[in-house]
Design an enzyme around this catalytic site. Structure first.
Site, PDB file in Angstrom:
ATOM      1  N   CYS A  71      -3.904   0.528   6.634  1.00 24.46           N
ATOM      2  CA  CYS A  71      -4.309  -0.386   7.756  1.00 24.46           C
ATOM      3  C   CYS A  71      -4.892   0.599   8.538  1.00 24.46           C
ATOM      4  CB  CYS A  71      -3.148  -0.929   8.229  1.00 24.46           C
ATOM      5  SG  CYS A  71      -1.816   0.097   8.766  1.00 24.46           S
TER       6      CYS A  71
ATOM      7  N   GLU B 291       5.921  -1.151  16.075  1.00 27.37           N
ATOM      8  CA  GLU B 291       6.928  -0.393  15.276  1.00 27.37           C
ATOM      9  C   GLU B 291       6.415   0.896  14.728  1.00 27.37           C
ATOM     10  OE1 GLU B 291       8.890  -3.256  12.743  1.00 27.37           O
ATOM     11  OE2 GLU B 291       7.507  -4.705  13.283  1.00 27.37           O
TER      12      GLU B 291
ATOM     13  N   GLU C 214       1.973  -6.735  12.078  1.00 28.33           N
ATOM     14  CA  GLU C 214       1.090  -5.253  11.865  1.00 28.33           C
ATOM     15  C   GLU C 214       0.012  -5.585  10.990  1.00 28.33           C
ATOM     16  OE1 GLU C 214       1.668  -2.666  13.769  1.00 28.33           O
ATOM     17  OE2 GLU C 214       3.895  -2.893  14.111  1.00 28.33           O
TER      18      GLU C 214
ATOM     19  N   ASN D 213       0.755  -1.306  -0.068  1.00 29.89           N
ATOM     20  CA  ASN D 213       0.079   0.123  -0.056  1.00 29.89           C
ATOM     21  C   ASN D 213       0.896   1.365  -0.244  1.00 29.89           C
ATOM     22  OD1 ASN D 213       0.779  -0.778   2.554  1.00 29.89           O
ATOM     23  ND2 ASN D 213      -0.802   0.355   3.568  1.00 29.89           N
TER      24      ASN D 213
HETATM   25  P1  NAI Z   1      -1.303  -9.884   2.331  1.00 30.49           P
HETATM   26  O1  NAI Z   1      -1.460 -10.460   3.732  1.00 30.49           O
HETATM   27  O2  NAI Z   1      -1.973 -10.558   1.240  1.00 30.49           O
HETATM   28  O3  NAI Z   1       0.053  -9.899   1.873  1.00 30.49           O
HETATM   29  C1  NAI Z   1       1.179  -8.973   2.579  1.00 30.49           C
HETATM   30  C2  NAI Z   1       2.434  -9.425   2.225  1.00 30.49           C
HETATM   31  O4  NAI Z   1       2.583 -11.062   2.769  1.00 30.49           O
HETATM   32  C3  NAI Z   1       2.820  -9.798   0.845  1.00 30.49           C
HETATM   33  O5  NAI Z   1       4.245  -9.672   0.583  1.00 30.49           O
HETATM   34  C4  NAI Z   1       2.485 -11.037   0.522  1.00 30.49           C
HETATM   35  O6  NAI Z   1       3.338 -11.477  -0.608  1.00 30.49           O
HETATM   36  C5  NAI Z   1       3.017 -11.898   1.789  1.00 30.49           C
HETATM   37  N1  NAI Z   1       2.285 -13.119   2.021  1.00 30.49           N
HETATM   38  C6  NAI Z   1       1.238 -13.748   1.428  1.00 30.49           C
HETATM   39  N2  NAI Z   1       0.837 -14.804   1.956  1.00 30.49           N
HETATM   40  C7  NAI Z   1       1.763 -15.203   2.554  1.00 30.49           C
HETATM   41  C8  NAI Z   1       2.442 -16.508   3.474  1.00 30.49           C
HETATM   42  N3  NAI Z   1       1.570 -17.352   3.292  1.00 30.49           N
HETATM   43  N4  NAI Z   1       3.557 -16.363   4.143  1.00 30.49           N
HETATM   44  C9  NAI Z   1       4.325 -15.427   4.012  1.00 30.49           C
HETATM   45  N5  NAI Z   1       4.062 -14.192   3.294  1.00 30.49           N
HETATM   46  C10 NAI Z   1       2.777 -14.097   2.702  1.00 30.49           C
HETATM   47  O7  NAI Z   1      -1.788  -8.464   2.456  1.00 30.49           O
HETATM   48  P2  NAI Z   1      -2.385  -7.306   1.365  1.00 30.49           P
HETATM   49  O8  NAI Z   1      -3.873  -7.898   0.969  1.00 30.49           O
HETATM   50  O9  NAI Z   1      -1.385  -7.335   0.034  1.00 30.49           O
HETATM   51  O10 NAI Z   1      -2.282  -6.203   2.059  1.00 30.49           O
HETATM   52  C11 NAI Z   1      -3.051  -5.370   2.744  1.00 30.49           C
HETATM   53  C12 NAI Z   1      -3.305  -5.838   4.123  1.00 30.49           C
HETATM   54  O11 NAI Z   1      -2.098  -5.510   5.204  1.00 30.49           O
HETATM   55  C13 NAI Z   1      -4.374  -5.213   4.968  1.00 30.49           C
HETATM   56  O12 NAI Z   1      -4.764  -6.121   5.791  1.00 30.49           O
HETATM   57  C14 NAI Z   1      -3.692  -3.924   5.878  1.00 30.49           C
HETATM   58  O13 NAI Z   1      -4.709  -3.590   6.695  1.00 30.49           O
HETATM   59  C15 NAI Z   1      -2.657  -4.521   5.879  1.00 30.49           C
HETATM   60  N6  NAI Z   1      -1.472  -3.549   6.436  1.00 30.49           N
HETATM   61  C16 NAI Z   1      -1.202  -3.307   7.757  1.00 30.49           C
HETATM   62  C17 NAI Z   1      -0.405  -2.209   8.071  1.00 30.49           C
HETATM   63  C18 NAI Z   1       0.023  -2.217   9.605  1.00 30.49           C
HETATM   64  O14 NAI Z   1       1.180  -1.480   9.989  1.00 30.49           O
HETATM   65  N7  NAI Z   1      -0.669  -2.535  10.581  1.00 30.49           N
HETATM   66  C19 NAI Z   1      -0.034  -1.511   7.039  1.00 30.49           C
HETATM   67  C20 NAI Z   1      -0.080  -1.535   5.748  1.00 30.49           C
HETATM   68  C21 NAI Z   1      -1.099  -2.882   5.690  1.00 30.49           C
END
Ligand code: NAI
Ligand code: MG
Length: 488
Positions: A286, A464, A252, A154
Site C-alpha cells: 500500500c 495501526e 487501511e 501482500n
Molecule cells: P482486496 O480488498 O481485494 O482484499 C483484501 C481482503 O479483503 C481479502 O482478504 C479479501 O478476501 C477480503 N474481501 C474482499 N471482498 C470482501 C468483502 N466484500 N467483504 C469482506 N472482505 C472482503 O485487496 P487486494 O487486492 O487483495 O489487496 C491489495 C489492496 O490492499 C491494495 O489496495 C493495497 O493498497 C491494500 N493494502 C493496504 C495496506 C494498508 O495498510 N493501508 C497494506 C496492504 C495492502
C-alpha cells in the site's frame, strides 16, 4: 519445501476444521503457476461458528490480567522467533517472493508482536484533574468484544501481526479472515498461537474468499470491531455495512504514493529508494512509490539514471533477486491491461511494461519492473492503484508544483521527498496530505511501534499499529470517584 501443508483447514476455536460443506479451493504458486495447496472455502456457517466461539471465549480472556495476556503473546512471539525460517519459507512459497524478503517480513512481524506483548504492562489510561473537590477523574481501557480482522496477501505474516497482537492484548477475541492468496501463513500462525497456550476460541481463522467468508464477518451482529487491510473498493463496502450497526471500523486502504526528487537531491540515494519502494515486494505494498515527481532541471538526468538501474534489476525468487512474482495471474493481467491502455493514450514505456516470458519466468506471474512517462496526472493510470511494480514519472517545475502534484490525488497514504534543504523537507512534511511523510528515503518502511494510516481514500482516519492501535481495539471508559472526607 517439505513443510508446506497440502490441505489448509480453518482454525475454529483452536481446532483444525474443514468447512461445514467440506469445500476447498486451489491455491497456485505465483512463482511457477503450479498447484500449491488446497484451502478451506468458508461460508457464512463457518464464520458463525468462529464468531460464536470467540464470543464465548472473550469474557475469560478479558478477565485475564493484561500482563498475563502479554505473557501469552510473548510466548507466541518466542515461538515465531524459533520458527522464523519455517514461517518465512511458507510466506515465500505462497507469495512468490524471495526467502530473504520473507525473512525480513517475518522479522517485522516478530517486532510488532514484541511491542504488543509488552503493552500488557502498560495499556495506559489517563489520570487527570477534576473540576470539583473530592472528585477524582481517570480513563481506563476496556476490551470491545469480538474483533473481525480481514487482511490482504501482500505481506501476509506482517499483516497478521499488525492486527492480531493489538486486538488480543486489548482483551478482545478475534476472528481472522485470511487472504485467499495466502492461506498457509495464517494457518501456521494459528498453530503457533495454540501451541503457545492461547486459550481456545480467542483466535479463530477462517479461510476463503472475500464475499463468501469476509462479508459474513463484516455483517455479523456479534462482531464489535472490524479492522480491514485491503483495497479502497472493498473498504467502502465494509465501511457502509459495519457502520449500519455502529461497529468500530478501522480501514487501511490503498495508495498512489508520491516520491519527490528535488534538484538538490542526492540522486543516487533517491534512485535507490525509488527502486526499493516501487519494485521490492513486486510493488505490492500500500505504501509503494507509484508516482515519482522530478524537478524539471534534473528530469532527464534522473530519468536516465532510474531507467538504467531498473533495467539491471533481477526478477525471480532467489535471494539475489530484487523482486519476485505478483500474487496471482488476474492481478498481473489487470496491470498489463492498464499499462497497454496508457500506452494507447500516448504514454511512453521507458522500461518493462510486459510480462516476463523467458523460460525461467513464463509459467509464473512475473511483471518486468516498469517505468512510464508522458502521462497526464489525471489519467486513469495516474489515479488508480495498480499494486504492482509500475511507477510513473512526472515533471514539476519547482517545489510548489511538486507539492501540489503530490497532493493532487484521491489517495493520501505515504509520501517522500529527496532534498538536501531543511526548508523544503519541513515544508513538505508539513503540507503533504498523507498519514506518513518521509525525508530522504522510501515511501514504504513504516515501523511497528509507529501509527500507520492514510487520509482521503486511503483510510478512515484510524491508525495501526503503534500505541494508537489500542484506540482501535479498546473502549475508553471515564471513571469518576467521589469521596466524602467527613467519612474518612
Ligand atoms: P482486496 O480488498 O481485494 O482484499 C483484501 C481482503 O479483503 C481479502 O482478504 C479479501 O478476501 C477480503 N474481501 C474482499 N471482498 C470482501 C468483502 N466484500 N467483504 C469482506 N472482505 C472482503 O485487496 P487486494 O487486492 O487483495 O489487496 C491489495 C489492496 O490492499 C491494495 O489496495 C493495497 O493498497 C491494500 N493494502 C493496504 C495496506 C494498508 O495498510 N493501508 C497494506 C496492504 C495492502
Ligand atoms: Mg482484490
Amino acid at each position: 519445501m517439505n513443510s508446506f501443508p497440502v490441505k489448509i483447514p480453518n482454525w475454529i476455536g483452536a481446532q483444525e476444521q474443514p468447512t461445514e460443506r467440506d469445500e476447498w479451493f486451489d491455491k497456485l504458486n505465483p512463482a511457477n503457476g503450479k498447484f500449491l495447496c488446497k484451502a478451506a472455502r468458508s461460508r457464512q456457517a463457518d464464520v458463525e461458528r468462529a464468531v460464536a466461539l470467540a464470543k464465548k471465549a472473550q469474557p475469560a480472556w478479558a478477565d485475564t490480567p493484561a500482563v498475563q495476556r502479554g505473557l501469552i503473546l510473548h510466548k507466541i512471539v518466542t515461538e515465531m522467533q524459533k520458527r522464523q525460517s519455517e514461517i518465512a519459507a511458507i510466506v515465500a512459497a505462497e507469495t512468490g517472493k524471495s526467502m530473504k524478503e520473507a525473512l525480513g517480513e517475518t522479522g517485522g512481524a516478530i517486532q510488532c508482536g514484541l511491542f504488543y506483548a509488552s503493552e500488557g504492562q502498560r495499556l495506559y489510561g489517563r489520570t487527570t484533574t477534576s473540576g470539583a473537590a473530592n472528585k477524582y477523574a481517570m480513563t481506563i481501557r476496556q476490551p470491545i468484544g469480538v474483533a473481525g480482522l480481514i487482511i490482504a496477501a501482500n505481506t501476509p505474516i506482517a499483516n497478521v501481526a499488525w492486527k492480531v497482537f493489538p486486538a488480543l492484548i486489548c482483551g478482545n477475541a478475534a476472528v481472522l479472515k485470511a487472504a485467499e492468496d495466502t492461506p498457509a501463513t495464517v494457518w501456521i500462525f494459528a498453530q503457533i498461537a495454540k501451541e503457545a497456550g492461547l486459550p481456545d476460541g480467542v483466535l479463530s481463522v477462517v479461510q476463503g474468499f472475500g464475499e463468501e467468508a469476509g462479508a459474513p464477518l463484516v455483517a455479523h451482529a456479534d462482531v464489535d470491531v472490524i479492522s480491514f487491510t485491503g483495497s479502497t473498493d472493498v473498504g467502502r463496502v465494509i465501511n457502509r455495512v459495519a457502520a449500519e450497526r455502529f461497529a468500530r471500523i478501522s480501514l487501511e486502504l490503498g495508495g498512489k504514493n508520491p516520491l519527490v526528487v528535488c534538484d538538490d537531491a542526492d540522486l543516487e540515494n533517491a534512485a535507490k529508494w525509488v527502486l526499493l519502494s516501487a519494485f521490492s515486494n513486486a510493488g505490492q505494498r500500500c505504501a509503494s512509490t507509484s508516482r515519482v515527481i522530478i524537478f524539471e532541471a534534473i528530469y532527464e538526468k534522473f530519468r536516465d539514471l532510474l531507467a538504467e538501474k531498473t533495467q539491471r534489476l533481477k526478477v525471480g525468487t532467489a535471494d539475489d533477486c530484487d523482486l519476485g512474482a505478483v500474487i496471482n495471474e488476474g492481478q498481473l493481467l489487470n496491470m498489463l491491461a492498464a499499462v497497454e491502455k496508457a500506452e494507447q493514450n500516448g504514454a511512453t514505456i521507458l522500461c518493462g511494461g510486459k510480462r516476463l516470458t523467458d523460460a525461467e519466468h513464463k509459467d509464473g506471474y512475473y511483471m518486468a519492473p516498469t517505468l512510464i512517462e508522458n502521462v497526464n496526472p489525471h489519467d486513469e493510470i495516474s489515479e488508480c492503484e495498480l499494486f504492482g511494480p509500475v511507477a510513473l514519472l512526472f515533471k514539476a517545475k519547482d517545489f510548489e508544483q511538486a507539492l501540489q502534484m503530490a497532493n493532487d490525488t484521491p489517495y493520501g497514504l505515504t509520501a517522500s521527498i529527496h532534498t538536501r534543504s531543511i526548508h523544503r523537507a519541513v515544508r513538505f512534511y508539513d503540507k503533504v496530505q498523507t498519514g506518513v511523510a518521509v525525508v530522504n528515503a522510501g515511501t514504504h518502511g513504516s515501523e511497528p511501534h509507529m501509527p500507520f494510516g492514510g487520509r482521503k481514500l486511503s483510510g478512515n482516519g484510524s491508525r495501526e499499529p503503534g500505541t494508537e492501535a489500542l484506540d482501535v481495539y479498546s473502549e475508553l471508559k471515564d471513571v469518576y470517584v467521589n469521596i466524602d472526607p467527613m467519612q474518612v
